[in-house]
Design a protein around this motif. Structure first.
Motif, PDB file in Angstrom:
ATOM      1  N   ALA A 177       0.568  -1.184   0.164  1.00 18.76           N
ATOM      2  CA  ALA A 177       0.123   0.006  -0.170  1.00 18.76           C
ATOM      3  C   ALA A 177       1.001   0.919   0.074  1.00 18.76           C
ATOM      4  CB  ALA A 177      -0.895  -0.009   1.113  1.00 18.76           C
ATOM      5  N   ALA A 178       0.690   2.387  -0.747  1.00 16.93           N
ATOM      6  CA  ALA A 178       0.846   2.980  -0.712  1.00 16.93           C
ATOM      7  C   ALA A 178       0.394   5.151   0.058  1.00 16.93           C
ATOM      8  CB  ALA A 178       2.364   3.611  -1.823  1.00 16.93           C
ATOM      9  N   MET A 179       0.700   5.683   0.380  1.00 13.84           N
ATOM     10  CA  MET A 179       0.154   7.446   0.670  1.00 13.84           C
ATOM     11  C   MET A 179       1.131   8.115   0.210  1.00 13.84           C
ATOM     12  SD  MET A 179      -2.107   7.194   4.089  1.00 13.84           S
ATOM     13  CE  MET A 179      -2.546   9.080   3.664  1.00 13.84           C
ATOM     14  N   ASP A 233      -5.695  18.152   3.889  1.00 16.70           N
ATOM     15  CA  ASP A 233      -6.458  17.165   3.932  1.00 16.70           C
ATOM     16  C   ASP A 233      -6.139  15.967   4.290  1.00 16.70           C
ATOM     17  OD1 ASP A 233      -8.381  15.984   6.015  1.00 16.70           O
ATOM     18  OD2 ASP A 233      -9.912  16.557   4.464  1.00 16.70           O
ATOM     19  N   ARG A 234      -5.149  14.829   4.316  1.00 22.09           N
ATOM     20  CA  ARG A 234      -4.821  13.403   4.906  1.00 22.09           C
ATOM     21  C   ARG A 234      -5.803  12.789   5.898  1.00 22.09           C
ATOM     22  NH1 ARG A 234      -0.874  17.253   6.628  1.00 22.09           N
ATOM     23  NH2 ARG A 234       1.536  16.649   5.161  1.00 22.09           N
ATOM     24  N   ALA A 235      -6.846  13.069   6.072  1.00 27.23           N
ATOM     25  CA  ALA A 235      -7.694  12.752   6.872  1.00 27.23           C
ATOM     26  C   ALA A 235      -8.171  11.280   5.633  1.00 27.23           C
ATOM     27  CB  ALA A 235      -8.770  12.861   7.783  1.00 27.23           C
ATOM     28  N   GLY A 236      -9.148  12.147   4.412  1.00 26.65           N
ATOM     29  CA  GLY A 236      -9.831  10.859   3.385  1.00 26.65           C
ATOM     30  C   GLY A 236      -8.474   9.733   3.282  1.00 26.65           C
ATOM     31  N   ALA A 237      -7.482  10.407   2.156  1.00 22.79           N
ATOM     32  CA  ALA A 237      -6.486   9.109   1.800  1.00 22.79           C
ATOM     33  C   ALA A 237      -5.800   8.269   2.951  1.00 22.79           C
ATOM     34  CB  ALA A 237      -5.381   9.782   1.590  1.00 22.79           C
ATOM     35  N   ALA A 238      -5.735   9.116   4.427  1.00 27.77           N
ATOM     36  CA  ALA A 238      -5.623   7.685   5.554  1.00 27.77           C
ATOM     37  C   ALA A 238      -7.056   6.911   5.897  1.00 27.77           C
ATOM     38  CB  ALA A 238      -5.252   9.037   6.599  1.00 27.77           C
ATOM     39  N   LYS A 239      -8.007   7.593   5.587  1.00 28.09           N
ATOM     40  CA  LYS A 239      -9.486   5.928   6.073  1.00 28.09           C
ATOM     41  C   LYS A 239      -9.218   5.114   5.272  1.00 28.09           C
ATOM     42  CE  LYS A 239     -13.982   5.679   6.524  1.00 28.09           C
ATOM     43  NZ  LYS A 239     -15.269   6.858   6.891  1.00 28.09           N
ATOM     44  N   ASN A 240      -8.932   5.630   3.349  1.00 33.09           N
ATOM     45  CA  ASN A 240      -9.143   4.133   2.556  1.00 33.09           C
ATOM     46  C   ASN A 240      -7.725   3.664   2.582  1.00 33.09           C
ATOM     47  OD1 ASN A 240     -11.631   5.781   1.603  1.00 33.09           O
ATOM     48  ND2 ASN A 240     -10.750   7.280   0.595  1.00 33.09           N
ATOM     49  N   VAL A 241      -6.823   3.767   3.357  1.00 35.90           N
ATOM     50  CA  VAL A 241      -5.785   3.284   2.801  1.00 35.90           C
ATOM     51  C   VAL A 241      -6.011   2.005   4.774  1.00 35.90           C
ATOM     52  CG1 VAL A 241      -3.081   3.253   3.675  1.00 35.90           C
ATOM     53  CG2 VAL A 241      -3.837   4.518   1.860  1.00 35.90           C
ATOM     54  N   ALA A 242      -6.458   3.055   5.814  1.00 36.88           N
ATOM     55  CA  ALA A 242      -6.584   2.539   6.815  1.00 36.88           C
ATOM     56  C   ALA A 242      -7.185   0.784   6.255  1.00 36.88           C
ATOM     57  CB  ALA A 242      -7.017   3.064   8.324  1.00 36.88           C
ATOM     58  N   GLN A 243      -8.434   1.112   5.468  1.00 32.67           N
ATOM     59  CA  GLN A 243      -8.880   0.318   5.532  1.00 32.67           C
ATOM     60  C   GLN A 243      -8.541  -1.193   4.336  1.00 32.67           C
ATOM     61  OE1 GLN A 243     -12.646   2.396   3.716  1.00 32.67           O
ATOM     62  NE2 GLN A 243     -13.348   3.483   5.697  1.00 32.67           N
ATOM     63  N   SER A 244      -7.592  -1.122   4.332  1.00 33.20           N
ATOM     64  CA  SER A 244      -7.004  -1.645   3.341  1.00 33.20           C
ATOM     65  C   SER A 244      -5.817  -2.776   4.042  1.00 33.20           C
ATOM     66  CB  SER A 244      -6.513  -1.252   1.749  1.00 33.20           C
ATOM     67  OG  SER A 244      -7.983  -0.646   1.128  1.00 33.20           O
ATOM     68  N   LEU A 245      -5.397  -1.935   4.860  1.00 37.21           N
ATOM     69  CA  LEU A 245      -4.074  -2.408   5.677  1.00 37.21           C
ATOM     70  C   LEU A 245      -4.178  -3.878   6.445  1.00 37.21           C
ATOM     71  CD1 LEU A 245      -2.495   0.449   7.275  1.00 37.21           C
ATOM     72  CD2 LEU A 245      -2.334  -0.370   4.895  1.00 37.21           C
ATOM     73  N   ALA A 280      -2.994  10.518  11.017  1.00 41.19           N
ATOM     74  CA  ALA A 280      -3.581  10.006  10.462  1.00 41.19           C
ATOM     75  C   ALA A 280      -4.389   8.869   9.975  1.00 41.19           C
ATOM     76  CB  ALA A 280      -3.738  10.646   9.019  1.00 41.19           C
ATOM     77  N   LEU A 281      -3.528   8.187   9.913  1.00 43.00           N
ATOM     78  CA  LEU A 281      -3.528   6.649   9.566  1.00 43.00           C
ATOM     79  C   LEU A 281      -4.515   5.844  11.139  1.00 43.00           C
ATOM     80  CD1 LEU A 281      -0.622   5.824   7.518  1.00 43.00           C
ATOM     81  CD2 LEU A 281      -3.268   5.751   6.668  1.00 43.00           C
ATOM     82  N   ASN A 334      -3.174  -0.426  12.446  1.00 42.58           N
ATOM     83  CA  ASN A 334      -2.425  -0.567  13.220  1.00 42.58           C
ATOM     84  C   ASN A 334      -0.660  -0.411  12.880  1.00 42.58           C
ATOM     85  OD1 ASN A 334      -0.642  -1.540  15.363  1.00 42.58           O
ATOM     86  ND2 ASN A 334      -2.269  -3.485  15.862  1.00 42.58           N
ATOM     87  N   LEU A 335      -0.267   0.712  12.426  1.00 43.45           N
ATOM     88  CA  LEU A 335       0.817   0.425  11.414  1.00 43.45           C
ATOM     89  C   LEU A 335       1.946  -0.575  12.272  1.00 43.45           C
ATOM     90  CD1 LEU A 335       1.392   4.065  11.192  1.00 43.45           C
ATOM     91  CD2 LEU A 335       0.072   2.704   9.678  1.00 43.45           C
ATOM     92  N   ARG A 336       2.426  -1.359  13.374  1.00 40.49           N
ATOM     93  CA  ARG A 336       2.654  -2.037  13.998  1.00 40.49           C
ATOM     94  C   ARG A 336       2.123  -3.874  12.730  1.00 40.49           C
ATOM     95  NH1 ARG A 336       5.667  -0.194  17.885  1.00 40.49           N
ATOM     96  NH2 ARG A 336       4.795   1.141  19.059  1.00 40.49           N
TER      97      ARG A 336
END
Length: 403
Positions: free
Chosen positions: A198-200, A234-246, A267-268, A274-276
């Motif tokens: 995944a990438a941001m 605004d990073r919130a929208g992109a972070a939400k989309n990525v978080a759902q796919s992680l 934001a993630l 959970n970045l860990r």
């Protein structure tokens, strides 16, 4: 001390105390600033937006008395950080000459005032004075103007911009290209078993370059991309989309400068990620105290030059000039040491395309590099791990290029 290691090696004079072999500039031919640092790479050098002159252009300066004349074009009188970077790079160029054993180089330093017109005028003046190659300019928008003047004389340009679109037709980039960082870190991640990425990335020119390199490198190594998002302020929208796919990813690239990377990680986390549970990946812009201090980014991996070379260089720079060099000052050092070495060893073909694009490459302060025929470069980068005390080496930089 700038020391040359070539296919036909020769003895150099003994190194002075405090000058390490890592600091020596070796050349392998035919043989196996927003602060002082990270902001320069993304926000200054690669930018097409140039500063306004802070003062009238400075008069040209000549350093050295050698027979081979080399132009160095820098924005010495531009506003803000541009002039700070330019002065540091000028100092590094002077340092390279002083550390090289009897260089046959005369350096013609020209101030472009941070403008394309100034760069073209400075280049033209240097060419009229007999320059055989041009080092610089710093800004992407100034490179084509410089190249236009150089091509009328069949002269090569080694510029410092990170914008690869200005390379080609005798214009070579000696810079830290974001493509190199992305290629190295994705290749390393794939080599240790990461397959789902995944990438941001930011919605800007830097992000566009990273996007292309990321998608190409993942595909080349048989990986798949489960999420890719760009963001603006605004990073919130992109972070939400990525978080759902992680949950279906085992590696996440965040390609931005230090302050922004920390904000993206926050934001993630706020979006429930959970970045860990995923391997964080980054570029050389992660070499930043803000990143090292972030709890969320601990253990993240990023590609960057081996830091030991810069540390040694910076120590010698401080001793000589009484201040800290900008991170990109090594580019000017390596460029001057390179032309000094080629001027000594390569005869009339010293700056020909075949010489500059030798596939064995050259070893400078920041490790191995070589110019490609399209004017871009390839660097031998290390892989570093984020830790609270700074970057820790995970995989060293290569000692030679493959085919």
């Amino acid at each position: 001390m700038a020391r040359i290691i070539m296919a036909d090696s020769f003895k150099s004079k003994p190194e002075r105390p405090g000058t390490t072999r890592r600091a020596a500039l070796g050349f392998v031919i035919g043989a196996p600033l927003l602060g002082a640092c990270s902001g320069v790479q993304q926000s200054l050098i690669g930018s097409s937006t140039q500063p306004t002159p802070a003062a009238p252009p400075q008069q040209g300066v000549t350093i050295g008395t050698g027979q081979v004349k080399v132009a160095l074009v820098l924005p010495l009188s531009a506003s803000g950080n541009a002039s700070i970077a330019a002065q540091s790079m000028k100092n590094a160029a002077e340092m390279a000459l002083s550390e090289f054993q009897n260089p046959n180089i005369q350096l013609l330093i020209k101030d472009d005032a941070g403008s394309a017109q100034g760069a073209q005028q400075g280049a033209q003046q240097a060419l009229d004075e007999g320059a055989e190659i041009i080092l610089g300019p710093l800004f992407a928008a100034s490179v084509p103007a410089t190249a236009q003047a150089a091509r009328t004389r069949g002269i090569s340009v080694i510029a410092f911009s990170t914008d690869s679109s200005v390379a080609g037709r005798g214009v070579y980039l000696l810079s830290f290209l974001p493509e190199s960082d992305v290629n190295r870190i994705v290749e390393y991640a794939a080599s240790v078993g990461r397959r789902s990425f995944a990438a941001m990335v930011p919605e800007n020119a830097y992000g566009n370059v990273v996007e292309v390199a990321f998608k190409q490198t993942v595909g080349r190594h048989g990986g798949r991309i489960v999420a890719f998002e760009k963001y603006g302020a605004d990073r919130a929208g992109a972070a939400k989309n990525v978080a759902q796919s992680l949950r279906s990813a085992d590696a996440l690239l965040i390609a931005d400068d230090g302050d922004a990377v920390v904000s993206v990680a926050d934001a993630l986390t706020a979006a429930g990620a959970n970045l860990r549970n995923v391997q964080l990946l980054g570029t050389g812009l992660w070499d930043n105290p803000r990143v090292f201090a972030s709890a969320a980014l601990q253990g993240g991996l990023y590609a960057a030059p081996d830091p030991s070379g810069f540390r040694s260089f910076a120590g010698r720079y401080r001793a000589k000039f009484g201040g800290e060099p900008v991170r990109t000052a090594t580019l000017a050092y390596d460029a001057v040491a390179l032309v000094a070495a080629l001027g000594r060893t390569q005869g009339p073909q010293r700056f020909a395309a075949e010489t500059l694009t030798n596939p064995s490459g050259f070893a400078g302060i920041d490790g191995l590099f070589r110019f490609r025929s399209d004017g871009t470069n390839q660097r031998g980068l290390a892989v570093m791990r984020v830790a609270s005390g700074g970057g820790q080496p995970v995989a060293g930089s290569p000692k030679s290029f493959g085919a």
